[in-house]
Write a protein that holds these residues in place. Sequence first.
Motif, PDB file in Angstrom:
ATOM      1  N   ALA A   3       4.858  -1.909   6.428  1.00 48.34           N
ATOM      2  CA  ALA A   3       6.234  -1.638   6.032  1.00 48.34           C
ATOM      3  C   ALA A   3       6.281  -0.609   4.911  1.00 48.34           C
ATOM      4  O   ALA A   3       5.450  -0.609   3.997  1.00 48.34           O
ATOM      5  N   LEU A   4       7.269   0.270   4.976  1.00 52.46           N
ATOM      6  CA  LEU A   4       7.539   1.192   3.886  1.00 52.46           C
ATOM      7  C   LEU A   4       8.276   0.447   2.769  1.00 52.46           C
ATOM      8  O   LEU A   4       8.827  -0.631   2.995  1.00 52.46           O
ATOM      9  N   PRO A   5       8.284   1.010   1.560  1.00 50.35           N
ATOM     10  CA  PRO A   5       9.057   0.379   0.485  1.00 50.35           C
ATOM     11  C   PRO A   5      10.500   0.140   0.917  1.00 50.35           C
ATOM     12  O   PRO A   5      11.072   0.917   1.683  1.00 50.35           O
ATOM     13  N   GLU A   6      11.076  -0.934   0.434  1.00 45.91           N
ATOM     14  CA  GLU A   6      12.413  -1.350   0.863  1.00 45.91           C
ATOM     15  C   GLU A   6      13.426  -0.228   0.702  1.00 45.91           C
ATOM     16  O   GLU A   6      13.493   0.435  -0.334  1.00 45.91           O
ATOM     17  N   GLY A   7      14.203  -0.010   1.760  1.00 43.41           N
ATOM     18  CA  GLY A   7      15.242   1.011   1.739  1.00 43.41           C
ATOM     19  C   GLY A   7      14.784   2.389   2.170  1.00 43.41           C
ATOM     20  O   GLY A   7      15.611   3.306   2.326  1.00 43.41           O
TER      21      GLY A   7
ATOM     22  N   SER B  29      11.043   2.391   9.664  1.00 44.84           N
ATOM     23  CA  SER B  29      10.880   1.695   8.382  1.00 44.84           C
ATOM     24  C   SER B  29       9.441   1.257   8.177  1.00 44.84           C
ATOM     25  O   SER B  29       9.124   0.632   7.165  1.00 44.84           O
ATOM     26  N   GLN B  30       8.576   1.562   9.145  1.00 43.59           N
ATOM     27  CA  GLN B  30       7.155   1.266   9.028  1.00 43.59           C
ATOM     28  C   GLN B  30       6.363   2.530   9.301  1.00 43.59           C
ATOM     29  O   GLN B  30       6.843   3.460   9.949  1.00 43.59           O
ATOM     30  N   VAL B  31       5.139   2.561   8.822  1.00 45.77           N
ATOM     31  CA  VAL B  31       4.270   3.714   9.035  1.00 45.77           C
ATOM     32  C   VAL B  31       2.955   3.244   9.650  1.00 45.77           C
ATOM     33  O   VAL B  31       2.447   2.169   9.310  1.00 45.77           O
ATOM     34  N   ARG B  32       2.456   4.019  10.583  1.00 47.35           N
ATOM     35  CA  ARG B  32       1.175   3.712  11.222  1.00 47.35           C
ATOM     36  C   ARG B  32       0.046   3.923  10.218  1.00 47.35           C
ATOM     37  O   ARG B  32       0.083   4.862   9.417  1.00 47.35           O
TER      38      ARG B  32
ATOM     39  N   ARG C  90      -5.111  -0.227  -1.076  1.00 52.83           N
ATOM     40  CA  ARG C  90      -4.955   1.217  -1.227  1.00 52.83           C
ATOM     41  C   ARG C  90      -3.475   1.606  -1.199  1.00 52.83           C
ATOM     42  O   ARG C  90      -2.656   0.938  -0.577  1.00 52.83           O
ATOM     43  N   PRO C  91      -3.142   2.733  -1.845  1.00 51.43           N
ATOM     44  CA  PRO C  91      -1.786   3.268  -1.695  1.00 51.43           C
ATOM     45  C   PRO C  91      -1.541   3.648  -0.232  1.00 51.43           C
ATOM     46  O   PRO C  91      -2.465   4.038   0.492  1.00 51.43           O
ATOM     47  N   ILE C  92      -0.284   3.532   0.193  1.00 49.08           N
ATOM     48  CA  ILE C  92       0.068   3.892   1.565  1.00 49.08           C
ATOM     49  C   ILE C  92      -0.359   5.319   1.874  1.00 49.08           C
ATOM     50  O   ILE C  92      -0.804   5.635   2.986  1.00 49.08           O
ATOM     51  N   HIS C  93      -0.256   6.207   0.889  1.00 47.83           N
ATOM     52  CA  HIS C  93      -0.644   7.602   1.089  1.00 47.83           C
ATOM     53  C   HIS C  93      -2.078   7.729   1.597  1.00 47.83           C
ATOM     54  O   HIS C  93      -2.388   8.631   2.369  1.00 47.83           O
TER      55      HIS C  93
ATOM     56  N   GLU D 278       0.743  -3.488   1.904  1.00 50.51           N
ATOM     57  CA  GLU D 278       0.760  -4.929   1.684  1.00 50.51           C
ATOM     58  C   GLU D 278       0.703  -5.684   3.009  1.00 50.51           C
ATOM     59  O   GLU D 278       1.261  -5.248   4.011  1.00 50.51           O
ATOM     60  N   ASN D 279       0.014  -6.803   2.984  1.00 53.06           N
ATOM     61  CA  ASN D 279       0.059  -7.769   4.092  1.00 53.06           C
ATOM     62  C   ASN D 279      -0.359  -7.172   5.438  1.00 53.06           C
ATOM     63  O   ASN D 279       0.209  -7.516   6.473  1.00 53.06           O
ATOM     64  N   ILE D 280      -1.342  -6.283   5.423  1.00 54.40           N
ATOM     65  CA  ILE D 280      -1.857  -5.763   6.692  1.00 54.40           C
ATOM     66  C   ILE D 280      -2.890  -6.749   7.213  1.00 54.40           C
ATOM     67  O   ILE D 280      -3.987  -6.881   6.663  1.00 54.40           O
ATOM     68  N   ASP D 281      -2.532  -7.438   8.263  1.00 51.76           N
ATOM     69  CA  ASP D 281      -3.393  -8.483   8.818  1.00 51.76           C
ATOM     70  C   ASP D 281      -4.226  -7.880   9.938  1.00 51.76           C
ATOM     71  O   ASP D 281      -3.872  -7.948  11.113  1.00 51.76           O
ATOM     72  N   PHE D 282      -5.329  -7.248   9.567  1.00 52.54           N
ATOM     73  CA  PHE D 282      -6.191  -6.649  10.582  1.00 52.54           C
ATOM     74  C   PHE D 282      -7.622  -6.586  10.082  1.00 52.54           C
ATOM     75  O   PHE D 282      -7.881  -6.285   8.916  1.00 52.54           O
ATOM     76  N   ALA D 283      -8.550  -6.844  11.001  1.00 52.10           N
ATOM     77  CA  ALA D 283      -9.981  -6.628  10.757  1.00 52.10           C
ATOM     78  C   ALA D 283     -10.611  -6.262  12.094  1.00 52.10           C
ATOM     79  O   ALA D 283     -10.257  -6.813  13.137  1.00 52.10           O
ATOM     80  N   LEU D 284     -11.517  -5.295  12.069  1.00 49.21           N
ATOM     81  CA  LEU D 284     -12.220  -4.885  13.279  1.00 49.21           C
ATOM     82  C   LEU D 284     -13.340  -5.892  13.543  1.00 49.21           C
ATOM     83  O   LEU D 284     -14.328  -5.940  12.811  1.00 49.21           O
TER      84      LEU D 284
END
Length: 318
Positions: free
Chosen positions: A197-201, A213-216, A227-230, A250-256
């Motif tokens: 998710a991107l920062p609110e708004g 509102s989200q970024v890959r 890490r920063p989203i950048h 935040e809250n990226i629920d992923f692991a390879l």
Amino acid sequence: MIIDIIGDIHGYADKLTGLLEQLGYVHNGQYFMPPDGHRALFIGDLIDRGSQQLATLEMVFAMLDADVADAVMGNHEYNALAFATLDPGHNNSHPQRYLRSHNDVHTRQHEAFLAEIPFGSETHQYWLKRFYELPLWLETEYACFVHACWDVDSMAVLKPLLTATHCLTTHALEITAQKHTLPFEALERVLKGVETALPEGLVMVDKDGTERSQVRVRWWLDELNTRPIHQIARAPSSGLAQIPKDAMAENIDFALKTHKPVFVGHYWLTGNPEPLSIQVICTDYSAAVDSGYLTCYQLNTSASLPLNAANFVQYQHD
């Protein structure tokens, strides 16, 4: 055995012909025959964008039918099925409602395909049936192949809905097309990748003009949540410029969860091809634009690791 893993074609049959010939494939009047000890694998997104949709499909599926190639489904093949399938939950709606809406953005994304293969025609119905034959992922003893993301947790959600070979059914399409459900999110992960998710708004406008509102994110990197989203976003510079530099993922629920090499397409990379990590290769180098090149990674099944940039082959169409 050498597996020639070919990136997103997007209806550019001339580039596919050029790449196959560069790799030593020879057309025998029916299909492109590989050199001895080679087999092709197409990583999805065969359609949309280019002006040679039908020719591309005929070339690829002739190789699949001759058992000299394999392929996995891309999000564009999935979208084509959903675009053409009525939503069973809205049988009495007027106008008719499809699993993928016919809004301006979706219609524009699909217009090159429908210009050659008219909606509802016998040809259209034939190719939709063929798309159902494409598995969502393939795993061998030496590697994993999926269009966007090797997420075993999402795959576990999808498996009960799929055939034994991990192909969609009509029912699975209907279930996975329902937004805000677990099967929908799982399908999105496998065919479109991991997002945060991107920062609110805040919203970003993607290359198709859609506000998001989200970024890959580049899921193949380590420590995504620190890490920063950048640093982890997979987005154009114009999109990244809209994100505050201190905004954290935040809250990226992923692991390879595999030790095998993983091969994907989907990500519209540019520049000189190289491994994304010690374990992940992307073969999509933006063949659907003039500045991009149809790209292949040649995988030796007897020594799949380490991954090596020297194994890439690009068709230099210009």
